[in-house]
Design a protein around this motif. Structure first.
Motif, PDB file in Angstrom:
ATOM      1  N   PHE A  26      46.254  37.773  34.593  1.00 17.01           N
ATOM      2  CA  PHE A  26      47.003  38.446  35.880  1.00 17.01           C
ATOM      3  C   PHE A  26      47.731  37.088  35.790  1.00 17.01           C
ATOM      4  O   PHE A  26      48.625  36.718  36.347  1.00 17.01           O
ATOM      5  CB  PHE A  26      46.216  38.321  36.785  1.00 17.01           C
ATOM      6  CG  PHE A  26      45.380  39.697  36.985  1.00 17.01           C
ATOM      7  CD1 PHE A  26      45.957  40.763  35.757  1.00 17.01           C
ATOM      8  CD2 PHE A  26      44.292  40.116  37.733  1.00 17.01           C
ATOM      9  CE1 PHE A  26      45.423  41.876  36.432  1.00 17.01           C
ATOM     10  CE2 PHE A  26      43.450  41.730  37.701  1.00 17.01           C
ATOM     11  CZ  PHE A  26      43.978  42.333  36.590  1.00 17.01           C
ATOM     12  N   TYR A  69      52.979  40.692  36.885  1.00 15.02           N
ATOM     13  CA  TYR A  69      51.638  41.527  38.522  1.00 15.02           C
ATOM     14  C   TYR A  69      51.828  40.673  40.101  1.00 15.02           C
ATOM     15  O   TYR A  69      51.323  42.148  40.649  1.00 15.02           O
ATOM     16  CB  TYR A  69      50.652  39.500  37.779  1.00 15.02           C
ATOM     17  CG  TYR A  69      49.452  40.789  38.803  1.00 15.02           C
ATOM     18  CD1 TYR A  69      48.688  41.929  38.294  1.00 15.02           C
ATOM     19  CD2 TYR A  69      48.290  40.017  39.779  1.00 15.02           C
ATOM     20  CE1 TYR A  69      47.335  42.508  38.716  1.00 15.02           C
ATOM     21  CE2 TYR A  69      47.757  40.545  40.525  1.00 15.02           C
ATOM     22  CZ  TYR A  69      47.003  41.488  39.842  1.00 15.02           C
ATOM     23  OH  TYR A  69      45.633  42.114  40.464  1.00 15.02           O
ATOM     24  N   PHE A 123      47.355  46.363  33.805  1.00 13.54           N
ATOM     25  CA  PHE A 123      47.003  45.933  35.264  1.00 13.54           C
ATOM     26  C   PHE A 123      46.552  47.251  35.780  1.00 13.54           C
ATOM     27  O   PHE A 123      45.423  46.339  36.107  1.00 13.54           O
ATOM     28  CB  PHE A 123      48.780  45.904  35.754  1.00 13.54           C
ATOM     29  CG  PHE A 123      49.231  44.600  35.679  1.00 13.54           C
ATOM     30  CD1 PHE A 123      48.589  43.411  34.772  1.00 13.54           C
ATOM     31  CD2 PHE A 123      50.658  44.419  35.943  1.00 13.54           C
ATOM     32  CE1 PHE A 123      49.649  42.578  34.053  1.00 13.54           C
ATOM     33  CE2 PHE A 123      51.569  43.081  35.566  1.00 13.54           C
ATOM     34  CZ  PHE A 123      51.054  42.269  34.831  1.00 13.54           C
ATOM     35  N   GLU A 137      42.556  45.964  36.537  1.00 12.40           N
ATOM     36  CA  GLU A 137      41.905  46.157  37.875  1.00 12.40           C
ATOM     37  C   GLU A 137      41.098  47.020  38.574  1.00 12.40           C
ATOM     38  O   GLU A 137      40.096  46.935  39.441  1.00 12.40           O
ATOM     39  CB  GLU A 137      43.220  46.761  39.177  1.00 12.40           C
ATOM     40  CG  GLU A 137      44.112  45.039  39.280  1.00 12.40           C
ATOM     41  CD  GLU A 137      45.449  45.805  40.855  1.00 12.40           C
ATOM     42  OE1 GLU A 137      45.921  45.155  40.835  1.00 12.40           O
ATOM     43  OE2 GLU A 137      45.520  46.936  40.998  1.00 12.40           O
TER      44      GLU A 137
END
Length: 278
Positions: free
Chosen positions: A109, A116, A163, A167
């Motif tokens: 990230f 991001y 992303f 996560e």
């Protein structure tokens, strides 16, 4: 397109994420990846043939819809490899393994911090460059390889999928740490170590989960229903089961309101307000 995509995505989530063992073997991962690729191939045919109604429709697809499907595949493969390489050892060894993986994801990230932050803050001012096909090269390139299909990819759609997927893996790693034991540092506050358990009817949790999901209260509305359910089950020590099947129980209510628990919450809050601060 939007309605059809949501239907495909929901079917995939029901098939994949409702099964806790879906990422437990190479064979199930292969089957899951095939399901996702088949779904993407079907959608690609429609996109190439019919295109989009307008530019906002195209942006929405490559910014949200396609990354959501790709993120499922990324998450499942990542989780499979995490469990495959999980060390055999003490509780502290396992915890350190997942803590190191979280640090690795956070490093990714940081390496893509500009994009991001664009993702996290749901910014829009560069959408016409990031999520429109043949929009040209990025002013600030990513350090990652992007899709190479000019008819079904944009400069940032794959990175947004990563992303989303990473996560989810980060949350999965936190869950593994939680289930393994308390942090090896021993510095957790007392409140974090206290067990909070859901002691009401589990069907009420289903109402709560759907309410949170449908109103987009978590992760800027990007948290999936199954992610929300997993979080509730782990943190409140409750077994919900396959949430989509439990929702059928709610739909079949005849004498009771479908939102019995939420109605009860509303009524008790109103009673509290009517009574004042007493």
């Amino acid at each position: 397109m939007k309605t059809e995509f949501k239907k495909i995505k929901t079917e995939l989530e029901e098939t994949l994420l409702s099964d806790p063992d879906v990422a437990s073997s190479a064979e199930t991962i292969k089957q899951a990846a095939t399901l996702i690729e088949d779904a993407l191939s079907s959608i690609r045919i429609d996109v190439v043939k019919n295109g989009f109604e307008d530019e906002p429709d195209e942006i929405a697809f490559f910014k949200s819809y396609k990354p959501e499907l790709l993120s499922l595949k990324i998450e499942l493969i990542y989780r499979y490899n995490l469990k495959l390489n999980e060390p055999v050892g003490t509780r502290e060894t396992v915890i350190k393994y997942y803590e190191a993986e979280i640090k690795s994801i956070q490093s990714f990230f940081r390496m893509n911090s500009f994009h991001y932050q664009y993702f996290k803050n749901n910014l829009t001012h560069m959408d016409a460059v990031y999520f429109v096909r043949n929009a040209g090269p990025l002013a600030l390139p990513t350090d990652d390889i992007n899709d190479v299909d000019p008819k079904f990819s944009t400069p940032m759609s794959l990175l947004f999928a990563k992303f989303k997927g990473y996560e989810s893996v980060q949350q999965f790693s936190l869950q593994q740490i939680s289930s393994t034991g308390n942090s090896s540092s021993g510095t957790e506050p007392k409140e974090a170590k206290e067990n909070m358990r859901w002691t009401g009817d589990s069907i009420n949790i289903v109402e709560l989960a759907y309410g949170v999901w449908l109103t987009g209260q978590l992760n800027n509305g990007n948290a999936s229903l199954n992610q929300i359910v997993k979080w509730l089950e782990i943190n409140l020590h409750v077994n919900i089961g396959v949430v989509q099947r439990r929702f059928i129980e709610i739909e079949r209510r005849k004498r009771l309101s479908p939102t019995k628990y939420i109605d009860q919450m509303r009524d008790t809050i109103r009673q509290k307000i009517d009574r004042g601060n007493s």
